[in-house]
Design a protein around this motif. Structure first.
Motif, PDB file in Angstrom:
ATOM      1  N   ALA A  92       0.830  -1.206   0.000  1.00 29.94           N
ATOM      2  CA  ALA A  92       0.000   0.000   0.000  1.00 29.94           C
ATOM      3  C   ALA A  92       0.864   1.257   0.000  1.00 29.94           C
ATOM      4  CB  ALA A  92      -0.938   0.000   1.201  1.00 29.94           C
ATOM      5  N   VAL A 110       2.077   1.790  -3.472  1.00 29.44           N
ATOM      6  CA  VAL A 110       0.988   2.277  -4.320  1.00 29.44           C
ATOM      7  C   VAL A 110       0.737   3.763  -4.073  1.00 29.44           C
ATOM      8  CG1 VAL A 110      -1.473   2.098  -4.760  1.00 29.44           C
ATOM      9  CG2 VAL A 110      -0.110   0.053  -4.592  1.00 29.44           C
ATOM     10  N   THR A 111       0.832   4.184  -2.804  1.00 31.33           N
ATOM     11  CA  THR A 111       0.637   5.597  -2.494  1.00 31.33           C
ATOM     12  C   THR A 111       1.691   6.453  -3.192  1.00 31.33           C
ATOM     13  OG1 THR A 111      -0.207   4.890  -0.373  1.00 31.33           O
ATOM     14  CG2 THR A 111       0.249   7.208  -0.612  1.00 31.33           C
ATOM     15  N   GLU A 168       0.688   6.766  -6.747  1.00 29.81           N
ATOM     16  CA  GLU A 168      -0.482   7.619  -6.893  1.00 29.81           C
ATOM     17  C   GLU A 168      -0.086   9.095  -6.827  1.00 29.81           C
ATOM     18  OE1 GLU A 168      -3.401   6.579  -3.990  1.00 29.81           O
ATOM     19  OE2 GLU A 168      -4.927   7.871  -4.884  1.00 29.81           O
ATOM     20  N   GLY A 196      -7.813   6.900 -12.904  1.00 35.40           N
ATOM     21  CA  GLY A 196      -8.727   7.116 -11.787  1.00 35.40           C
ATOM     22  C   GLY A 196      -8.573   6.103 -10.665  1.00 35.40           C
ATOM     23  N   ILE A 197      -9.662   5.402 -10.395  1.00 41.24           N
ATOM     24  CA  ILE A 197      -9.703   4.498  -9.248  1.00 41.24           C
ATOM     25  C   ILE A 197      -8.755   3.312  -9.400  1.00 41.24           C
ATOM     26  CG2 ILE A 197     -11.622   3.190 -10.171  1.00 41.24           C
ATOM     27  CD1 ILE A 197     -12.645   2.878  -7.369  1.00 41.24           C
ATOM     28  N   TRP A 198      -8.278   3.033 -10.615  1.00 42.83           N
ATOM     29  CA  TRP A 198      -7.457   1.830 -10.811  1.00 42.83           C
ATOM     30  C   TRP A 198      -6.075   1.963 -10.221  1.00 42.83           C
ATOM     31  CZ3 TRP A 198      -9.969  -2.289 -11.421  1.00 42.83           C
ATOM     32  CH2 TRP A 198     -11.256  -2.198 -11.945  1.00 42.83           C
ATOM     33  N   PRO A 207      -5.257   3.347  -6.987  1.00 43.01           N
ATOM     34  CA  PRO A 207      -5.303   2.766  -5.643  1.00 43.01           C
ATOM     35  C   PRO A 207      -5.638   1.273  -5.656  1.00 43.01           C
ATOM     36  CG  PRO A 207      -7.055   4.389  -5.949  1.00 43.01           C
ATOM     37  CD  PRO A 207      -6.096   4.551  -7.073  1.00 43.01           C
ATOM     38  N   LEU A 208      -6.351   0.826  -6.685  1.00 42.82           N
ATOM     39  CA  LEU A 208      -6.742  -0.587  -6.717  1.00 42.82           C
ATOM     40  C   LEU A 208      -5.581  -1.531  -7.023  1.00 42.82           C
ATOM     41  CD1 LEU A 208     -10.272  -0.554  -8.274  1.00 42.82           C
ATOM     42  CD2 LEU A 208      -9.624  -1.580  -6.135  1.00 42.82           C
ATOM     43  N   VAL A 229      -3.370  -2.061  -5.094  1.00 49.92           N
ATOM     44  CA  VAL A 229      -3.174  -2.730  -3.802  1.00 49.92           C
ATOM     45  C   VAL A 229      -3.814  -4.111  -3.780  1.00 49.92           C
ATOM     46  CG1 VAL A 229      -3.706  -2.630  -1.351  1.00 49.92           C
ATOM     47  CG2 VAL A 229      -3.140  -0.566  -2.555  1.00 49.92           C
TER      48      VAL A 229
END
Lengths: 192, 207
Positions: free
Chosen positions: B77, B80-81, B84, B99-101, B103-104, B106
């Protein structure tokens, strides 16, 4: 009130979480081989999705925002969800053994279900209020259950037909899902 | 060195992630409408795999095995941050498309799968090779699927027109249902190739 109904219909049909937004596809293909396990999985998904959405929303609004730690949401959410699934498992085992037995093996699978995490992030990204979070998480989970149970029902019939060897297993399941997606695509235009 | 190359190349064909093992399916379906978004997500996955594999391999002897999964998830995580925030700062248009992909990443089973199956048992150099190979294999597969969808669906590749101007494009492939159908066809094609190879091998043995 109208807004909430519109939100539900959009999330269940027009923006179906599995077939249009592609969240939670691993269990979708993995668990949908027979109807019983699909029903077990949908119960567990509904339960955990609603609970985790509400809790992550609270964590975000009451802890991360006041402390200006919004950028930690990925780390915080995944920990909350993993801990929550463990907790639910332990509590259910003690309080409702019958329910635990029927959901049992599907609960650990839920931690790695992108739907749970995805809905938690979407709620925050779209700046939902608490009521909206609740309605949205219920609606997305119903959409997930609907698609999962329909696909399981169709896949049970596969044993009756003759499928070319090349397409057995995953390929035919994916193509069936594609055709289902085409049907759900007809709902686009309802709502926003 | 030989081991390094071996671990690196297995991700490219023998164990290529989304096709051989159906892992990390959701982003495979979601970002492959355009080749550029597939490449963007692929780079994110390569970076996260490299960081998580090398960190987990470094600390493999200090992480108690009972709580290893939460520890792995926190490491992933954090990586990933980083991805991002970096994308938001320097590649904003890509950040908007994915977009949402992001953070996903993780919950992409591929990454936790490599940590659990490889990095926790091997040294740092081999883990880097494994992460690089698997990440590259994943990216190439995403780009392959995306090329198929973009060229036939819209007649373009990386946004540049490749089909003749009169080609209208098979819209369906660009839409969500087309993703499922394309992936189903590709898996069937892979089955066909591996069945052919097996047949050849058994023929060779019989002789």
């Amino acid at each position: 009130m109208n807004n909430y109904i519109l939100m539900m219909v959009t999330a269940i049909f027009a923006n179906n979480i599995l077939l249009v937004r592609f969240l939670g596809n691993c269990p979708f293909v993995g668990v949908s081989t027979n109807l019983d396990s699909a029903i077990g999985m949908s119960g567990a998904a509904l339960f955990v999705n609603v609970l985790s959405s509400c809790i992550t929303w609270m964590v975000y609004t009451f802890i991360l925002v006041p402390l200006e730690l919004e950028y930690l949401k990925t780390v915080a959410f995944i920990l909350v969800i993993a801990a929550l699934v463990q907790l639910v498992e332990i509590i259910l085992q003690k309080v409702a053994p019958a329910l635990y037995r029927s959901l049992g093996i599907y609960l650990p699978l839920i931690t790695t279900n992108c739907m749970i995490f995805g809905v938690a992030v979407l709620n925050v990204q779209q700046k939902h209020t608490f009521m909206q979070t609740l309605v949205y998480s219920i609606a997305t989970a119903i959409g997930f259950d609907l698609a999962l149970i329909i696909l399981a029902g169709i896949r049970e019939r596969f044993s009756l037909g003759r499928i070319p060897t090349l397409f057995q297993g995953f390929p035919v399941a994916l193509i069936t899902a594609g055709l289902m997606g085409l049907c759900f695509y007809g709902f686009v235009g309802i709502g926003q | 060195m030989a081991r390094f190359i071996q671990e690196f190349t297995k991700g490219l064909w023998k164990e290529v992630p989304p096709f051989r093992f159906v892992l990390g399916l959701c982003p495979t379906l979601a970002v492959t409408g355009h080749v550029s978004s597939a490449l963007g997500l692929g780079c994110g996955v390569i970076f996260v795999l490299l960081v998580s594999n090398s960190l987990i391999a470094t600390f493999r002897n200090f992480i108690p095995s009972k709580i290893r999964v939460p520890v792995f998830i926190v490491i992933i995580a954090s990586a990933v941050t980083i991805v991002e925030l970096t994308m938001e700062a320097y590649f904003y248009s890509l950040y908007r498309v994915l977009g949402i992909w992001i953070p996903l990443i993780v919950v992409n089973c591929l990454i936790l799968g490599r940590a659990e199956a490889f990095a926790r048992k091997n040294n740092i150099i081999l883990s880097i090779a494994d992460g690089l190979g698997m990440g590259l294999g994943y990216t190439l597969s995403l780009m392959f699927l995306a090329s198929f969808r973009e060229i036939i669906g819209a007649g373009t590749w990386f946004g540049i027109r490749v089909m003749p101007a009169s080609y209208i494009g098979f819209e369906l492939l660009q839409r969500p249902p087309g993703a499922f159908i394309c992936l189903g066809l590709i898996l069937a094609a892979m089955n066909f190739i591996s069945m052919r190879m097996e047949k050849k091998e058994t023929h060779a043995c019989a002789r």
